[in-house]
Design a protein around this motif. Sequence first.
Motif, PDB file in Angstrom:
ATOM      1  N   THR A 198       0.839  -1.199   0.000  1.00  0.00           N
ATOM      2  CA  THR A 198       0.000   0.000   0.000  1.00  0.00           C
ATOM      3  C   THR A 198       0.871   1.246   0.000  1.00  0.00           C
ATOM      4  N   LYS A 199       0.235   2.383  -0.298  1.00  0.00           N
ATOM      5  CA  LYS A 199       0.959   3.655  -0.199  1.00  0.00           C
ATOM      6  C   LYS A 199       1.484   3.853   1.214  1.00  0.00           C
ATOM      7  N   GLY A 200       0.667   3.491   2.210  1.00  0.00           N
ATOM      8  CA  GLY A 200       1.076   3.658   3.599  1.00  0.00           C
ATOM      9  C   GLY A 200       2.309   2.849   3.940  1.00  0.00           C
ATOM     10  N   GLU A 201       2.376   1.605   3.472  1.00  0.00           N
ATOM     11  CA  GLU A 201       3.553   0.782   3.744  1.00  0.00           C
ATOM     12  C   GLU A 201       4.781   1.320   3.012  1.00  0.00           C
ATOM     13  N   LEU A 202       4.579   1.836   1.811  1.00  0.00           N
ATOM     14  CA  LEU A 202       5.696   2.443   1.088  1.00  0.00           C
ATOM     15  C   LEU A 202       6.181   3.694   1.807  1.00  0.00           C
ATOM     16  N   ASP A 203       5.267   4.538   2.243  1.00  0.00           N
ATOM     17  CA  ASP A 203       5.644   5.762   2.957  1.00  0.00           C
ATOM     18  C   ASP A 203       6.379   5.435   4.256  1.00  0.00           C
ATOM     19  N   LYS A 410      17.231   9.800  -8.729  1.00  0.00           N
ATOM     20  CA  LYS A 410      16.039   9.407  -9.485  1.00  0.00           C
ATOM     21  C   LYS A 410      16.249   8.070 -10.194  1.00  0.00           C
ATOM     22  N   ILE A 411      17.381   7.927 -10.871  1.00  0.00           N
ATOM     23  CA  ILE A 411      17.647   6.704 -11.635  1.00  0.00           C
ATOM     24  C   ILE A 411      17.758   5.497 -10.713  1.00  0.00           C
ATOM     25  N   MET A 412      18.451   5.640  -9.619  1.00  0.00           N
ATOM     26  CA  MET A 412      18.734   4.507  -8.742  1.00  0.00           C
ATOM     27  C   MET A 412      17.520   4.041  -7.941  1.00  0.00           C
ATOM     28  N   GLY A 413      16.466   4.826  -7.891  1.00  0.00           N
ATOM     29  CA  GLY A 413      15.287   4.372  -7.156  1.00  0.00           C
ATOM     30  C   GLY A 413      14.169   5.372  -7.024  1.00  0.00           C
ATOM     31  N   GLY A 414      14.507   6.658  -7.082  1.00  0.00           N
ATOM     32  CA  GLY A 414      13.485   7.677  -6.868  1.00  0.00           C
ATOM     33  C   GLY A 414      12.346   7.606  -7.860  1.00  0.00           C
ATOM     34  N   ASN A 415      12.659   7.346  -9.125  1.00  0.00           N
ATOM     35  CA  ASN A 415      11.600   7.278 -10.138  1.00  0.00           C
ATOM     36  C   ASN A 415      10.669   6.095  -9.897  1.00  0.00           C
ATOM     37  N   THR A 416      11.231   4.949  -9.546  1.00  0.00           N
ATOM     38  CA  THR A 416      10.411   3.769  -9.268  1.00  0.00           C
ATOM     39  C   THR A 416       9.516   3.994  -8.053  1.00  0.00           C
ATOM     40  N   LEU A 417      10.059   4.575  -7.006  1.00  0.00           N
ATOM     41  CA  LEU A 417       9.261   4.836  -5.801  1.00  0.00           C
ATOM     42  C   LEU A 417       8.139   5.829  -6.098  1.00  0.00           C
ATOM     43  N   ARG A 418       8.414   6.816  -6.933  1.00  0.00           N
ATOM     44  CA  ARG A 418       7.371   7.779  -7.316  1.00  0.00           C
ATOM     45  C   ARG A 418       6.216   7.083  -8.018  1.00  0.00           C
ATOM     46  N   VAL A 419       6.537   6.211  -8.976  1.00  0.00           N
ATOM     47  CA  VAL A 419       5.491   5.502  -9.719  1.00  0.00           C
ATOM     48  C   VAL A 419       4.686   4.602  -8.791  1.00  0.00           C
ATOM     49  N   LEU A 420       5.358   3.861  -7.938  1.00  0.00           N
ATOM     50  CA  LEU A 420       4.651   2.975  -7.041  1.00  0.00           C
ATOM     51  C   LEU A 420       3.744   3.741  -6.082  1.00  0.00           C
ATOM     52  N   ARG A 421       4.196   4.902  -5.640  1.00  0.00           N
ATOM     53  CA  ARG A 421       3.356   5.675  -4.737  1.00  0.00           C
ATOM     54  C   ARG A 421       2.092   6.153  -5.433  1.00  0.00           C
ATOM     55  N   GLU A 422       2.209   6.412  -6.735  1.00  0.00           N
ATOM     56  CA  GLU A 422       1.027   6.817  -7.489  1.00  0.00           C
ATOM     57  C   GLU A 422       0.085   5.660  -7.784  1.00  0.00           C
ATOM     58  N   VAL A 423       0.643   4.469  -7.965  1.00  0.00           N
ATOM     59  CA  VAL A 423      -0.171   3.330  -8.406  1.00  0.00           C
ATOM     60  C   VAL A 423      -0.761   2.536  -7.236  1.00  0.00           C
ATOM     61  N   LEU A 424      -0.018   2.319  -6.184  1.00  0.00           N
ATOM     62  CA  LEU A 424      -0.450   1.417  -5.116  1.00  0.00           C
ATOM     63  C   LEU A 424      -1.728   1.894  -4.439  1.00  0.00           C
ATOM     64  N   PRO A 425      -2.508   0.959  -3.885  1.00  0.00           N
ATOM     65  CA  PRO A 425      -3.733   1.336  -3.177  1.00  0.00           C
ATOM     66  C   PRO A 425      -3.428   2.011  -1.848  1.00  0.00           C
ATOM     67  N   GLU A 426      -4.441   2.673  -1.313  1.00  0.00           N
ATOM     68  CA  GLU A 426      -4.265   3.362  -0.020  1.00  0.00           C
ATOM     69  C   GLU A 426      -4.025   2.338   1.102  1.00  0.00           C
TER      70      GLU A 426
END
Length: 426
Positions: A198-203, A410-426
Amino acid sequence: MNATKRGRTDASDAAEAPAGAKGVEVGQTESGKPRKKRRGLKIGGAVVVGLGVIAAGVLAVGPGIVEKQRNPVAEVALKEPSPQALELHDGLLIADMHSDALLWKRSILDRGERGHVDVPRLREGNVALQVFASVTQSPRGQNLDGNTDETDNITPLVAAQLQPPRTWGSLFERSMYHAEKLDRAVEGSDGQLQWVRTKGELDALVAEREAGGDVIGALYALEGLHNLEGDGSNLRRLYDAGARMAGFTHFFDNEVAGSMHGVDRGGLTDLGREVFAEMQELGMAVDLAHASPAAMADMIELADAPLVYSHGGVRATCDVNRNLTDEQIRGIADTGGVIGIGYWEDAVCGLGTGPVVDAIDHVVDVAGIDAAALGSDFDGSVEVPWDTSQLAVITQELMDRGYSDEDIAKIMGGNTLRVLREVLPE
């Protein structure tokens, strides 16, 4: 998991699947007659006995030896990261979009003497998030250009590793078993490994890392939706088991879409469109890796959320069938998505930091800095020039090429984390 060329072999040709241990292809036969819908793998009593013999034979050699043969680390001269590169690397939030470590018979909690990924080595490489994929079928003679689902190298590997019998004849059960295996690792890690669903677990993961913790996030993915076995309701069951990313195909066409490495290479089927819509509604990242050009175009057109290409390369620097054209790179980037560059030879046409960052450079040139990411394919029956503990060599190469600290992050992980935060459920 990837095709093997230049002397490499796929996951378990040390124990090839016997006759009868295969799925039933969908679509049409060469004679034009309709094929039956797949309902798992056909495993008869004689085949089970045969697999038992194969299992005994492979166990006599040792599954560990098989994995060591399939997932070597090449002897490649690597530049020693400078103190400045190590300091920068140690402050990054690093994310890798693809590892097949769950396929193999070993605990990811222990530092292994084979393979590429486990928790101790993830910690040494300062990885914040690892995507663990479920691989369920691999055709014998696997190649980049044309495969069917009529054979399977994973079935004898499953038997040889003494996985539960329910996994021997069902692709769906193999993915459920992989989810259970990852869950056991999380539960047994004493907090070192945490689910990201979830977004919460990612945060929470990001906050703990930024506070100086070294907890590692685990996101569960599916490599090909042939594991649905033609039943769309199985997607929700896999979601409930933890899956938050899925590629539609692997090395053959299936009930939901055509594969880049299949025969017909069609677009999304009616079932595929239903599954795509449900994935976006549930909050699962759609992975375009291995998809046919037609299926990729369909998904880009239908996307209401960022798409990912979890692991591979680009045609401009490595002109092979599985890699992305510039048009496909732009299409993925236009959704807000990211492209994970792999480390093995068939993805980047070389072994070393140079070929990997050449591909990253091209993604940045074509689609901008926000589209580039990492997708190792560690433990995917590939030879790589480093394991996950040595990722600072990429940071060093990016620094040498003049990328700013912000862009490297961004390349090493920031871009992936941004996308996942947008896609994952609450």
